[in-house]
Design an enzyme around this catalytic site. Structure first.
Site, PDB file in Angstrom:
ATOM      1  N   ASN A 115       0.819  -1.218   0.000  1.00  0.00           N
ATOM      2  CA  ASN A 115       0.000   0.000   0.000  1.00  0.00           C
ATOM      3  C   ASN A 115       0.853   1.269   0.000  1.00  0.00           C
ATOM      4  OD1 ASN A 115      -1.982  -1.864   0.143  1.00  0.00           O
ATOM      5  ND2 ASN A 115      -2.697  -1.343   2.211  1.00  0.00           N
ATOM      6  N   THR A 160     -14.464  38.549 -31.723  1.00  0.00           N
ATOM      7  CA  THR A 160     -15.312  38.168 -30.585  1.00  0.00           C
ATOM      8  C   THR A 160     -16.566  37.591 -31.233  1.00  0.00           C
ATOM      9  OG1 THR A 160     -16.375  40.327 -30.464  1.00  0.00           O
ATOM     10  CG2 THR A 160     -14.444  40.019 -29.057  1.00  0.00           C
ATOM     11  N   HIS A 161     -17.153  36.588 -30.627  1.00  0.00           N
ATOM     12  CA  HIS A 161     -18.305  35.888 -31.214  1.00  0.00           C
ATOM     13  C   HIS A 161     -17.970  35.313 -32.598  1.00  0.00           C
ATOM     14  CE1 HIS A 161     -20.671  38.012 -28.087  1.00  0.00           C
ATOM     15  NE2 HIS A 161     -19.896  39.038 -28.411  1.00  0.00           N
ATOM     16  N   SER A 282      -7.611  12.667 -48.342  1.00  0.00           N
ATOM     17  CA  SER A 282      -8.837  11.885 -48.231  1.00  0.00           C
ATOM     18  C   SER A 282      -8.735  10.692 -49.171  1.00  0.00           C
ATOM     19  CB  SER A 282     -10.020  12.763 -48.624  1.00  0.00           C
ATOM     20  OG  SER A 282     -11.076  11.976 -49.099  1.00  0.00           O
ATOM     21  N   LYS A 288      -8.440  17.045 -51.122  1.00  0.00           N
ATOM     22  CA  LYS A 288      -8.451  17.339 -49.686  1.00  0.00           C
ATOM     23  C   LYS A 288      -7.070  17.328 -49.037  1.00  0.00           C
ATOM     24  CE  LYS A 288     -11.525  17.818 -47.176  1.00  0.00           C
ATOM     25  NZ  LYS A 288     -12.508  16.893 -46.629  1.00  0.00           N
ATOM     26  N   LYS A 330      -4.437   3.684 -12.089  1.00  0.00           N
ATOM     27  CA  LYS A 330      -3.251   3.732 -12.945  1.00  0.00           C
ATOM     28  C   LYS A 330      -3.527   3.941 -14.416  1.00  0.00           C
ATOM     29  CE  LYS A 330      -1.099   1.263  -9.426  1.00  0.00           C
ATOM     30  NZ  LYS A 330      -2.443   1.336  -8.772  1.00  0.00           N
TER      31      LYS A 330
HETATM   32  N1  ARG Z   1      -1.688  -3.542  -7.301  1.00  0.00           N
HETATM   33  C1  ARG Z   1      -2.104  -2.818  -6.167  1.00  0.00           C
HETATM   34  C2  ARG Z   1      -2.576  -1.404  -6.574  1.00  0.00           C
HETATM   35  O1  ARG Z   1      -2.314  -1.026  -7.641  1.00  0.00           O
HETATM   36  C3  ARG Z   1      -1.002  -2.715  -5.196  1.00  0.00           C
HETATM   37  C4  ARG Z   1      -1.431  -2.554  -3.782  1.00  0.00           C
HETATM   38  C5  ARG Z   1      -2.099  -3.789  -3.328  1.00  0.00           C
HETATM   39  N2  ARG Z   1      -2.464  -3.737  -1.946  1.00  0.00           N
HETATM   40  C6  ARG Z   1      -3.351  -4.536  -1.410  1.00  0.00           C
HETATM   41  N3  ARG Z   1      -3.624  -4.369  -0.165  1.00  0.00           N
HETATM   42  N4  ARG Z   1      -4.008  -5.423  -2.131  1.00  0.00           N
HETATM   43  O2  ARG Z   1      -3.195  -0.695  -5.827  1.00  0.00           O
END
Ligand code: ARG
Length: 467
Positions: A115, A160-161, A282, A288, A330
């Site tokens: 974590n 403008t506009h 195109s 084009k 992510k």
């Molecule tokens: N792959 C997890 C993430 O991206 C990593 C942390 C996982 N922690 C856990 N307590 N399962 O968040």
């Protein structure tokens, strides 16, 4: 008791093997392997600290370092065997380390959790990507300054506009874009202050019972300080949301530039030429030449704003501290980074090759009665109240429309029918050149002011601070 599920994380606790689909469903290694080098960087610092406090011997620390160095090489060369069974980047690297160096590899995770590890990795990753993004931003800003310098005297209509309003210079317009990007740079730098704080040491959520030296780890990793609250450290993703908000503003700006470039390169405006290398044709219409790069950038702005909203939604109902939901942070974040870098790069490459069709810009400004306000201001200077002047100029514009002439093409006696305050010096303000030259205060469009603004901007364009 036999182990039903060797290879599974925390396998001893489980009596049943993970459902094969769930194994794939919960894994993040396919995408979080992007943070492998940050993960290794974090582990090297963590091991150094564990050694200093006596949890690892120097030999163990050295073994960890050489194992991680080998893994880093394997990853860079594309030889690393990523495995879904090991769930994520963290477990994959740790498992390989243990294969390589044995028991010391199993000790690396002492006093840490995935974590705080993942939170650290994301911060290290974003910190370095922000350097790449600001580098591309600076390239684009430099290209804008160069183009603005070439066109500090190039007259075009200001709108403008989307209706012709007053004459401006093309250089002034380009410097408006430059200003937007300067604020974007500031936002990224500001966001970096909050990114550059170290979560490592928060462990799962409550900290750890080992006498860890968080200041040492923070120093080794170049963080400004260790985070102040362990619960917050593992659950906070504000920094990523902030980054995506700054990214959404950058993309919104690029989208607005795109819209203008697309309009200006159309036959209807015909103000600029976008180089062939940034356009395509195109498949059916041989005539084009499509402004693909600006169109794609305009389109891609939507996905970045979408990622911002995704992250806000991801976080809004999570109780403290870490929840698996966070694994979903992510992909939006990575795609935001990629989109920003690609779009900025395309723009920084394209802008130096944009050519202005000065004659068309000039004629367009002339056709739109762009100096009407200048005539009103002239009358005010001669003593007329602005509202009356507005009325008088309206009559002159109507004559211009009926006789298909610009205000500067109407003769003095004709203009004098509308007001006896008008004399021969009126033509100094009715020309486009006179109009722009008059706007010579800070922030105005007069060529000398634009040139000075470019000079100041160039001096302030700092080389990027690398963290
Ligand atoms: N792959 C997890 C993430 O991206 C990593 C942390 C996982 N922690 C856990 N307590 N399962 O968040």
């Amino acid at each position: 008791m036999t182990n039903v599920n060797s290879g599974k994380l925390s396998s001893a606790r489980f009596a049943e093997a993970t459902n094969a689909f769930v194994e794939v469903f919960t894994a993040s290694v396919d995408f979080d392997q992007r943070m492998a080098h940050q993960d290794i960087q974090g582990s090297v610092a963590h091991a150094a600290m564990l050694c200093k406090i006596g949890v690892l011997t120097e030999q163990e620390r050295d073994d960890i370092n050489s194992g991680l160095a080998q893994i880093s090489g394997e990853i860079s060369r594309g030889e690393f065997a990523w495995s879904i069974k090991q769930e994520d980047v963290h477990m994959n690297i740790e498992a390989r380390l243990t294969d390589l160096i044995g028991i010391a590899g199993k000790k690396l995770h002492t006093g840490r959790s995935r974590n705080d590890q993942v939170a650290t990795d994301i911060r290290l990753y974003l910190r370095s990507e922000i350097n790449n993004i600001t580098g591309q931003l600076t390239r684009l800003q430099t290209a804008l300054l160069d183009l603005a310098e070439q066109h500090a005297d190039t007259i075009m209509p200001g709108f403008t506009h989307l209706q012709v309003a007053q004459p401006i210079t093309f250089g002034h317009h380009l410097m408006a874009w430059f200003e937007m990007l300067s604020r974007d740079q500031e936002r990224l730098q500001d966001c970096c202050k909050r990114i550059n704080i170290m979560p490592l040491g928060a462990a799962a959520l409550a900290g750890t019972s080992y006498p860890i030296d968080r200041q040492m780890t923070a120093d080794l990793l170049g963080f400004s300080r260790p985070s102040a609250n362990s619960l917050d450290s593992v659950s906070d993703r504000d920094f990523a949301i902030e980054f995506c908000a700054a990214g959404s503003l950058i993309m919104m700006h690029l989208s607005r530039f795109s819209e203008e470039l697309i309009l200006w390169s159309s036959a209807q405006f015909d103000f600029i030429e976008i180089p062939d290398a940034f356009c395509t044709g195109s498949s059916i219409m041989p005539q084009k030449k499509n402004p693909d790069v600006p169109e794609l950038v305009r389109g891609k702005s939507g996905r970045v704003t979408g990622h911002l909203i995704s992250l806000l939604m991801l976080m809004k109902s999570q109780p403290l501290a870490y929840n698996k939901d966070n694994q979903e942070d992510k992909e939006p974040l990575f795609d935001t980074v990629d989109t920003l870098i690609n779009c900025l790069r395309a723009y920084a490459d394209m802008v130096p090759h944009i050519s202005a069709k000065k004659g068309n810009m000039y004629n367009s400004a002339k056709r739109g009665f762009a100096t009407a306000t200048d005539l009103a201001d002239y009358l005010v200077r001669k003593g007329m109240a602005f509202r009356d002047a507005h009325e008088v100029v309206g009559l002159a514009v109507r004559l211009g429309i009926e006789s298909n002439r610009d205000l500067s093409e109407i003769s003095l006696p004709e203009l004098q029918q509308f007001s006896s305050l008008i004399s021969h010096d009126v033509f100094d303000v009715l020309t486009l050149e006179g109009s722009i030259a008059a706007r010579k205060h800070i922030g105005g469009t007069a060529p000398d002011i634009v040139k000075a603004a470019i000079l100041t901007a160039r001096q302030n364009l700092q080389p990027i601070q690398h963290l």
